[in-house]
Design a protein around this motif. Structure first.
Motif, mmCIF file in Angstrom:
data_model
loop_
_atom_site.group_PDB
_atom_site.id
_atom_site.type_symbol
_atom_site.label_atom_id
_atom_site.label_comp_id
_atom_site.label_asym_id
_atom_site.label_seq_id
_atom_site.Cartn_x
_atom_site.Cartn_y
_atom_site.Cartn_z
ATOM 1 N N ALA A 44 0.827 -1.208 0.000
ATOM 2 C CA ALA A 44 0.000 0.000 0.000
ATOM 3 C C ALA A 44 0.855 1.249 0.000
ATOM 4 O O ALA A 44 0.537 2.245 -0.663
ATOM 5 N N GLY A 45 1.948 1.217 0.754
ATOM 6 C CA GLY A 45 2.817 2.387 0.806
ATOM 7 C C GLY A 45 3.713 2.515 -0.403
ATOM 8 O O GLY A 45 3.840 3.582 -1.000
ATOM 9 N N ASP A 46 4.340 1.393 -0.787
ATOM 10 C CA ASP A 46 5.280 1.442 -1.902
ATOM 11 C C ASP A 46 4.584 1.675 -3.233
ATOM 12 O O ASP A 46 5.182 2.214 -4.159
ATOM 13 N N LEU A 47 3.324 1.254 -3.337
ATOM 14 C CA LEU A 47 2.598 1.473 -4.577
ATOM 15 C C LEU A 47 2.535 2.959 -4.910
ATOM 16 O O LEU A 47 2.734 3.364 -6.054
ATOM 17 N N ILE A 48 2.283 3.771 -3.897
ATOM 18 C CA ILE A 48 2.195 5.218 -4.107
ATOM 19 C C ILE A 48 3.581 5.827 -4.255
ATOM 20 O O ILE A 48 3.850 6.597 -5.186
ATOM 21 N N SER A 49 4.489 5.491 -3.327
ATOM 22 C CA SER A 49 5.800 6.139 -3.314
ATOM 23 C C SER A 49 6.626 5.789 -4.550
ATOM 24 O O SER A 49 7.340 6.647 -5.098
ATOM 25 N N ARG A 50 6.528 4.535 -5.007
ATOM 26 C CA ARG A 50 7.301 4.152 -6.188
ATOM 27 C C ARG A 50 6.771 4.811 -7.453
ATOM 28 O O ARG A 50 7.552 5.267 -8.300
ATOM 29 N N GLU A 51 5.447 4.835 -7.589
ATOM 30 C CA GLU A 51 4.888 5.504 -8.761
ATOM 31 C C GLU A 51 5.219 6.996 -8.740
ATOM 32 O O GLU A 51 5.463 7.597 -9.785
ATOM 33 N N ARG A 52 5.252 7.566 -7.537
ATOM 34 C CA ARG A 52 5.595 8.987 -7.417
ATOM 35 C C ARG A 52 7.048 9.226 -7.787
ATOM 36 O O ARG A 52 7.380 10.178 -8.504
ATOM 37 N N SER A 53 7.956 8.371 -7.312
ATOM 38 C CA SER A 53 9.378 8.552 -7.610
ATOM 39 C C SER A 53 9.691 8.317 -9.085
ATOM 40 O O SER A 53 10.626 8.900 -9.633
ATOM 41 N N ARG A 54 8.909 7.440 -9.729
ATOM 42 C CA ARG A 54 9.117 7.176 -11.150
ATOM 43 C C ARG A 54 8.479 8.232 -12.044
ATOM 44 O O ARG A 54 8.670 8.225 -13.258
ATOM 45 N N GLY A 55 7.668 9.087 -11.456
ATOM 46 C CA GLY A 55 6.989 10.108 -12.231
ATOM 47 C C GLY A 55 5.787 9.606 -12.990
ATOM 48 O O GLY A 55 5.321 10.246 -13.943
ATOM 49 N N THR A 56 5.241 8.451 -12.573
ATOM 50 C CA THR A 56 4.095 7.857 -13.265
ATOM 51 C C THR A 56 2.797 7.993 -12.481
ATOM 52 O O THR A 56 1.748 7.571 -12.971
ATOM 53 N N LEU A 57 2.863 8.557 -11.282
ATOM 54 C CA LEU A 57 1.657 8.669 -10.467
ATOM 55 C C LEU A 57 0.636 9.588 -11.120
ATOM 56 O O LEU A 57 -0.564 9.308 -11.110
ATOM 57 N N GLU A 58 1.124 10.700 -11.703
ATOM 58 C CA GLU A 58 0.189 11.626 -12.361
ATOM 59 C C GLU A 58 -0.542 10.952 -13.517
ATOM 60 O O GLU A 58 -1.738 11.158 -13.720
ATOM 61 N N ALA A 59 0.186 10.114 -14.284
ATOM 62 C CA ALA A 59 -0.444 9.423 -15.411
ATOM 63 C C ALA A 59 -1.487 8.425 -14.919
ATOM 64 O O ALA A 59 -2.556 8.283 -15.532
ATOM 65 N N MET A 60 -1.189 7.731 -13.821
ATOM 66 C CA MET A 60 -2.162 6.777 -13.270
ATOM 67 C C MET A 60 -3.439 7.477 -12.842
ATOM 68 O O MET A 60 -4.549 6.997 -13.081
ATOM 69 N N VAL A 61 -3.279 8.642 -12.202
ATOM 70 C CA VAL A 61 -4.433 9.379 -11.713
ATOM 71 C C VAL A 61 -5.225 9.989 -12.869
ATOM 72 O O VAL A 61 -6.452 10.103 -12.813
ATOM 73 N N ALA A 62 -4.514 10.372 -13.934
ATOM 74 C CA ALA A 62 -5.166 11.054 -15.049
ATOM 75 C C ALA A 62 -5.937 10.109 -15.967
ATOM 76 O O ALA A 62 -6.804 10.555 -16.720
ATOM 77 N N THR A 63 -5.656 8.823 -15.896
ATOM 78 C CA THR A 63 -6.352 7.881 -16.776
ATOM 79 C C THR A 63 -7.819 7.737 -16.367
ATOM 80 O O THR A 63 -8.179 7.968 -15.211
ATOM 81 N N PRO A 64 -8.677 7.318 -17.312
ATOM 82 C CA PRO A 64 -10.101 7.139 -16.973
ATOM 83 C C PRO A 64 -10.342 6.020 -15.962
ATOM 84 O O PRO A 64 -11.399 5.970 -15.331
ATOM 85 N N ALA A 65 -9.393 5.094 -15.832
ATOM 86 C CA ALA A 65 -9.568 3.976 -14.905
ATOM 87 C C ALA A 65 -9.684 4.478 -13.475
ATOM 88 O O ALA A 65 -9.035 5.455 -13.080
ATOM 89 N N SER A 66 -10.520 3.819 -12.698
ATOM 90 C CA SER A 66 -10.722 4.198 -11.305
ATOM 91 C C SER A 66 -9.465 3.900 -10.483
ATOM 92 O O SER A 66 -9.051 2.735 -10.371
ATOM 93 N N PHE A 67 -8.865 4.925 -9.923
ATOM 94 C CA PHE A 67 -7.648 4.749 -9.140
ATOM 95 C C PHE A 67 -7.889 3.898 -7.892
ATOM 96 O O PHE A 67 -7.064 3.024 -7.579
ATOM 97 N N PRO A 68 -8.985 4.096 -7.140
ATOM 98 C CA PRO A 68 -9.226 3.215 -5.981
ATOM 99 C C PRO A 68 -9.328 1.745 -6.356
ATOM 100 O O PRO A 68 -8.850 0.879 -5.608
ATOM 101 N N VAL A 69 -9.946 1.427 -7.499
ATOM 102 C CA VAL A 69 -10.058 0.028 -7.928
ATOM 103 C C VAL A 69 -8.686 -0.539 -8.260
ATOM 104 O O VAL A 69 -8.368 -1.688 -7.933
ATOM 105 N N VAL A 70 -7.853 0.270 -8.908
ATOM 106 C CA VAL A 70 -6.495 -0.175 -9.242
ATOM 107 C C VAL A 70 -5.703 -0.476 -7.976
ATOM 108 O O VAL A 70 -5.020 -1.501 -7.873
#
Length: 255
Positions: A68-94
């Motif tokens: 739960a923690g690394d999922l957010i922190s790793r995506e943030r450090s890789r610079g991909t968190l914004e893309a995950m949030v911006a997609t039409p897919a539901s972020f909570p479901v992912v």
């Protein structure tokens, strides 16, 4: 369901190659050795079930929190968190699907702990009620995924998730009756422990290994399911609101 399935498969592939998963699955047998050695030294072979089940629940919970923690922190450090949030897919479901994949894989620790009790110590922990054990493990894994998803919402607000991960580990071991039964806790703390699904899981798993008939099986399974579903609902709501907040303040990608 397709989104959940795809996210589940993606995380499962990552988890099988993750050193964190290897770490948790290696420490589970070591914990079993410690607990079994303590019970044997005390001449309490009747506590073998406790020595086997405690590492299993510890592995499930620690790996769920870690993911739960690394999922957010790793995506943030890789610079991909914004893309995950911006997609039409539901972020909570992912988030829920990816944590569910990890908790499902970590149930392997039960086999590890059972084998450690049998091989080095010669103690065979019999599963007297296999269906109860199976249902309890499945519901506990899902409840852990739902509860961990609620905590992942807080990780969005923090530069690092390690602080919360360390804070939520051992207190839940005690409140959840993983190390010792809830009945051994102080009386004022017992009602609080019943709000933690782990307390229901640990008690029911021990009952599944006991020759005595399982009492109130369905209500106890329902308690695990309800508390897990509540954590999942709270997590989805929190993630949605927190994402709305960080979008408005422009702090989603801070490090």
């Amino acid at each position: 369901m397709r989104l959940f399935r795809d996210a589940f498969r993606f995380q499962a592939a990552l988890t099988l190659r993750s050193p964190d998963t290897v770490h948790v699955l290696v420490t589970a047998p070591l914990y079993t050795v410690v607990f079994m050695a303590i019970s044997r030294h005390a001449h309490r072979t009747d506590l073998a079930a406790y020595a086997v089940l405690a590492p299993v629940l510890m592995s499930l919970w620690s790996l769920a929190l870690l993911t739960a923690g690394d999922l957010i922190s790793r995506e943030r450090s890789r610079g991909t968190l914004e893309a995950m949030v911006a997609t039409p897919a539901s972020f909570p479901v992912v988030v829920l699907a990816r944590i569910t994949a990890v908790t499902t894989i970590s149930t392997v620790s039960f086999v590890e702990s059972w084998l450690v009790a049998w091989w080095p110590f010669g103690v065979v922990v019999r599963v007297e009620h296999p269906l109860t054990l199976l249902w309890c493990l499945v519901l506990s894994a899902l409840a852990m995924a739902g509860t961990a998803s609620a905590m992942s919402a807080l990780y969005v607000l923090l530069p690092t998730a390690r602080t919360l991960q360390n804070s939520f580990t051992y207190p839940f071991y005690l409140l959840g009756g993983i190390l010792v039964p809830v009945s051994y806790l102080p009386e004022w703390l017992r009602p609080l422990s019943r709000l933690v699904f782990l307390s229901w899981s640990s008690d029911l798993l021990r009952s599944a290994l006991s020759p005595a008939p399982v009492v109130d099986e369905l209500p106890r399974l329902a308690a695990i399911a309800v508390l897990g579903a509540a954590g999942c609902a709270v997590g989805g709501l929190m993630i949605t609101r927190i994402l709305r907040r960080v979008r408005s303040t422009g702090t989603l990608a801070r490090t």
